[in-house]
Design a protein around this motif. Structure first.
Motif, PDB file in Angstrom:
ATOM      1  N   THR A   1      -6.238  -1.088  -6.688  1.00 48.66           N
ATOM      2  CA  THR A   1      -6.758  -0.004  -5.842  1.00 48.66           C
ATOM      3  C   THR A   1      -8.258   0.188  -6.011  1.00 48.66           C
ATOM      4  OG1 THR A   1      -4.626   1.103  -6.176  1.00 48.66           O
ATOM      5  CG2 THR A   1      -6.389   2.380  -5.159  1.00 48.66           C
TER       6      THR A   1
ATOM      7  N   PHE B   1       0.860  -1.187   0.000  1.00 58.77           N
ATOM      8  CA  PHE B   1       0.000   0.000   0.000  1.00 58.77           C
ATOM      9  C   PHE B   1       0.891   1.231   0.000  1.00 58.77           C
ATOM     10  CE2 PHE B   1      -2.427   3.395   2.070  1.00 58.77           C
ATOM     11  CZ  PHE B   1      -3.606   3.366   1.334  1.00 58.77           C
TER      12      PHE B   1
ATOM     13  N   ASP C   1      -1.972  -3.528  -9.765  1.00 61.48           N
ATOM     14  CA  ASP C   1      -2.724  -2.445  -9.141  1.00 61.48           C
ATOM     15  C   ASP C   1      -4.187  -2.862  -8.979  1.00 61.48           C
ATOM     16  OD1 ASP C   1      -4.047  -0.105  -8.423  1.00 61.48           O
ATOM     17  OD2 ASP C   1      -2.796   1.166  -9.692  1.00 61.48           O
TER      18      ASP C   1
ATOM     19  N   ALA D   1      -9.468   3.765  -3.762  1.00 61.17           N
ATOM     20  CA  ALA D   1      -9.122   4.880  -4.650  1.00 61.17           C
ATOM     21  C   ALA D   1      -9.576   6.186  -4.009  1.00 61.17           C
ATOM     22  CB  ALA D   1      -9.755   4.685  -6.021  1.00 61.17           C
TER      23      ALA D   1
ATOM     24  N   THR E   1      -4.834   9.197  -6.225  1.00 62.85           N
ATOM     25  CA  THR E   1      -5.428   8.411  -5.140  1.00 62.85           C
ATOM     26  C   THR E   1      -4.356   7.593  -4.447  1.00 62.85           C
ATOM     27  OG1 THR E   1      -5.869   6.394  -6.432  1.00 62.85           O
ATOM     28  CG2 THR E   1      -7.513   8.169  -6.558  1.00 62.85           C
ATOM     29  N   GLN E   2      -4.760   6.980  -3.333  1.00 57.50           N
ATOM     30  CA  GLN E   2      -3.912   5.997  -2.685  1.00 57.50           C
ATOM     31  C   GLN E   2      -3.745   4.814  -3.639  1.00 57.50           C
ATOM     32  OE1 GLN E   2      -3.085   7.624   0.207  1.00 57.50           O
ATOM     33  NE2 GLN E   2      -4.627   9.009  -0.636  1.00 57.50           N
ATOM     34  N   ALA E   3      -2.829   3.899  -3.332  1.00 58.31           N
ATOM     35  CA  ALA E   3      -2.586   2.782  -4.249  1.00 58.31           C
ATOM     36  C   ALA E   3      -2.378   1.487  -3.481  1.00 58.31           C
ATOM     37  CB  ALA E   3      -1.385   3.062  -5.137  1.00 58.31           C
ATOM     38  N   LEU E   4      -3.062   0.426  -3.925  1.00 54.75           N
ATOM     39  CA  LEU E   4      -2.875  -0.910  -3.371  1.00 54.75           C
ATOM     40  C   LEU E   4      -2.426  -1.832  -4.487  1.00 54.75           C
ATOM     41  CD1 LEU E   4      -3.158  -2.942  -1.002  1.00 54.75           C
ATOM     42  CD2 LEU E   4      -5.508  -3.342  -1.786  1.00 54.75           C
ATOM     43  N   TYR E   5      -1.301  -2.517  -4.275  1.00 53.95           N
ATOM     44  CA  TYR E   5      -0.754  -3.443  -5.265  1.00 53.95           C
ATOM     45  C   TYR E   5      -0.747  -4.860  -4.685  1.00 53.95           C
ATOM     46  CZ  TYR E   5       0.954   0.500  -8.059  1.00 53.95           C
ATOM     47  OH  TYR E   5       1.045   1.631  -8.834  1.00 53.95           O
TER      48      TYR E   5
END
Length: 642
Positions: A177, A143, A175, A183, A161-165
């Motif tokens: 997110t 994250f 990705d 997002a 935006t924030q990012a989650l991988y």
């Protein structure tokens, strides 16, 4: 309105303070006398070439009971590299090459700080990152915290935006997110991870400028926001930085500690009109802003939290101005005296640091001045940003490392005989001079060569793009710093591996470093690094060390509701030396490291010679012996008899 503090000092507290002062004084006198004797002895022996004394490790031994429930996974290779080991034994660092795999790993994130020319202070601070297994598939996902543009200066068609991988297990990321529901556009700063409801799915807390947000992991790959329901949003005028989930009251669930920075607004910032000599407007210093108080939220066990900051004793006010003292950026939880109660170290920017000693009754006592970590070796407050704590030496001394501003050495506060008070030993341990010039934000203790000893990594980078024009020793982008832990066999424990150094590979690249985290992203046993950059893409650095050292990874499964076993301690004995790690993912600066504990075994290649002891968060103990090496062990906490 700021509420004035209540003076709740008692005779007992004053007596304890006087006792600490007497103890610190006696220790200081003893050290001075010892130094004088050592100097005289050195003069008498001048000219003699005596070998260094060997470490007597026979006295350290831990009995082993029959193995507990252990499940082995992810077996890896452990070939011995005799050349590298011979160099390490001689006190020479082994090659520690890193490869920047950010692009090939699929990470295309770019941090947006919103800078447009007015040099507003928040543009310089962020941001953080977290490695955690959000989908519980056994590998570490990532994250990344993002900020945003200022509302009056929108230039991007798509807001950042924030990012989650999601990690596929081999170190490649996808990705996810948007599909995960993260997002989110906000001026993000830091992140904390913890299972707040005991359902075995890690939840996520995001700190920001003017709004903090809590997201519950549904367990189906998505998150739902529950900030308002949980009551952990904070005040709209607060600028939060780091956060940590800890079980401070040992009731089994995870509470939340939030660090706040300064009382800031664009109006105040612009009115002060900071200047960089000859170059115009500059980014401001926290000295010109009023401090704030941190917050402690008690988990009430029903998805809701209660702010217990005042009754828990974590509010710190100046005795003269009655204003909050703190300007916090970093926090680390650590059990200073191994009494089973988590203490908190908060480092503050340009004012004294805090040490909240856990009394074990739901309250804390702030003791940084008495215990020696409030100020640096010269008695001055530093521009402290990142912080980490570790039992870093072969004799179990606790060290608290602090990253400071340019031309300020990093601090390394070390205990005396395993317990406070601390003494700043940055210079004599080899950290001081080599850490003076860089501007350090994040820093981490981590065993990069799997020899069992914690090395130290510093993420560096300046605030001002044009700083080199006025200070020739400074640059906006700076290489990270790596200090190899040589152990007790060296005069100075930490050996700096400073760029330019071909053996560091891509580690030596220039970065505008901020947050720092680690995880084994590719299941090869060693720890890889991620360094976030301000206004740029992060750097994912794969650890390509070839020492051949053996290792074990421990995934601890705690009893609900603290399923991540946050606060547990792991001790292992190998070759007569006992090492210790704590399960506490909040480390460094605005960031979180992975939960699994990696233990380096060096050249030890016989499982029967290794003893592991786990002290679970409730104080229960478990001893086990591995049946093989170079693997991941999933260890479930035994149920406590009712």
């Amino acid at each position: 309105m700021k509420r004035a503090p209540v003076n709740n000092a008692t005779p007992n507290r004053l007596n304890r303070g006087e006792a600490r002062i007497r103890r610190a004084f006696l220790i200081s006198v003893t050290l001075i006398v010892a130094a004088a004797v050592a100097g005289l002895f050195t003069l008498l022996l001048l000219g003699r070439d005596e070998p260094s004394p060997e470490i007597d490790d026979a006295e350290i031994a831990t009995p082993v009971v029959p193995p507990s429930r252990v499940t082995g996974t992810q077996t890896g290779a452990g070939a011995r590299a005799d050349g590298a080991n011979a160099e390490a034994e001689a006190g020479t660092p082994p090659p520690l090459p890193f490869t920047d795999i950010t692009e090939q790993a699929g990470i295309d994130f770019v941090h947006i700080n919103g800078a447009y020319g007015d040099r507003l202070m928040p543009e310089t601070i962020g941001s953080g990152a977290a490695f955690f297994d959000y989908d519980r598939d056994g590998d570490q996902d990532l994250f990344l915290v993002n900020s945003r543009e200022w509302r009056e200066h929108q230039t991007l068609e798509t807001p950042p935006t924030q990012a989650l991988y999601r990690n596929d297990g081999s170190g490649r990321f996808e990705d996810v997110t948007a599909e995960a529901g993260l997002a989110i556009t906000t001026y993000g700063m830091g992140v904390a991870i913890g299972d707040i409801d005991g359902d075995d799915w890690p939840d996520l807390y995001l700190t920001s400028l003017n709004e903090n947000r809590l997201f519950r992991n549904r367990g189906d790959g998505t998150f739902e926001e529950m900030t308002e329901l949980a009551g952990v949003g904070g005040a709209e005028d607060l600028w939060s930085s780091s956060a940590a989930f800890i079980d401070y009251d040992r009731d089994g669930d995870l509470d939340l500690f939030v660090v706040n920075y300064v009382d800031w607004s664009p109006k105040i910032d612009l009115e002060i009109d900071f200047r960089l000599t000859g170059l115009g407007r500059a980014y401001g210093a926290p000295l010109n802003f009023v401090g704030t108080n941190n917050q402690l939220y008690r988990n009430d066990g029903n998805g809701r939290f209660t702010d217990v900051s005042r009754e828990a004793g974590i509010l710190v006010f100046d005795e003269v101005s009655r204003m909050p003292v703190g300007k916090g950026l970093g926090v680390v939880a650590t059990d200073l005296d191994r009494d089973g109660w988590e203490d908190l170290v908060v480092v503050n920017d340009t004012v004294r640091n805090f040490l909240f000693r856990n009394r074990g009754d739901g309250t804390f006592e702030e003791t940084a001045i008495f215990d020696g970590i409030a100020y640096d070796r010269n008695g001055k407050a530093t521009s402290a940003m990142g912080v980490d704590a570790a039992r870093f030496s072969d004799n179990g001394e606790l060290a608290i490392a602090v990253g400071n501003f340019a031309n300020e050495m990093a601090s390394l506060f070390v205990t005396t005989n395993g317990h406070p008070p601390f003494v700043d030993e940055a210079v004599i341990q080899g950290l001081g001079p080599a850490s003076r010039i860089p501007l350090t934000f994040g820093l981490l203790f981590t065993d990069l060569d799997l020899d069992g000893r914690e090395d130290l990594v510093l993420a560096n980078g300046h605030l001002e793009h044009e700083i080199h024009k006025v200070q020739q020793s400074q640059h906006y982008a700076q290489p990270p710093s790596l200090f190899w832990n040589c152990g007790d066999r060296c005069g100075e424990r930490f050996v700096p591996l400073q760029p330019p150094n071909a053996e560091l590979g891509d580690f030596a690249q220039n970065l505008v470093g901020r947050g720092i985290s680690y995880a084994d992203i590719d299941a090869d046993g060693d720890l890889d690094l991620l360094i976030t950059q301000n206004g740029r893409r992060p750097a994912l650095l794969r650890n390509d060390q070839q020492t051949g050292h053996h290792w074990l990874r421990l995934e601890l499964v705690g009893q609900p509701p603290n399923t991540g076993a946050i606060g547990a301690r792991v001790n292992w004995t190998v070759n007569g030396i006992t090492h210790e790690r704590a399960v506490q993912p909040t480390r460094g600066y605005l960031s979180q490291v992975e939960l699994p504990v990696t233990i380096g075994l060096g050249t030890a290649d016989e499982p029967a010679a290794i003893s592991i002891q786990i002290t679970w968060p409730d104080g229960s103990e478990q001893t086990l012996q591995p049946d093989r090496l170079d693997t991941t062990l999933r260890i479930t906490q035994p149920e406590t008899p009712s």
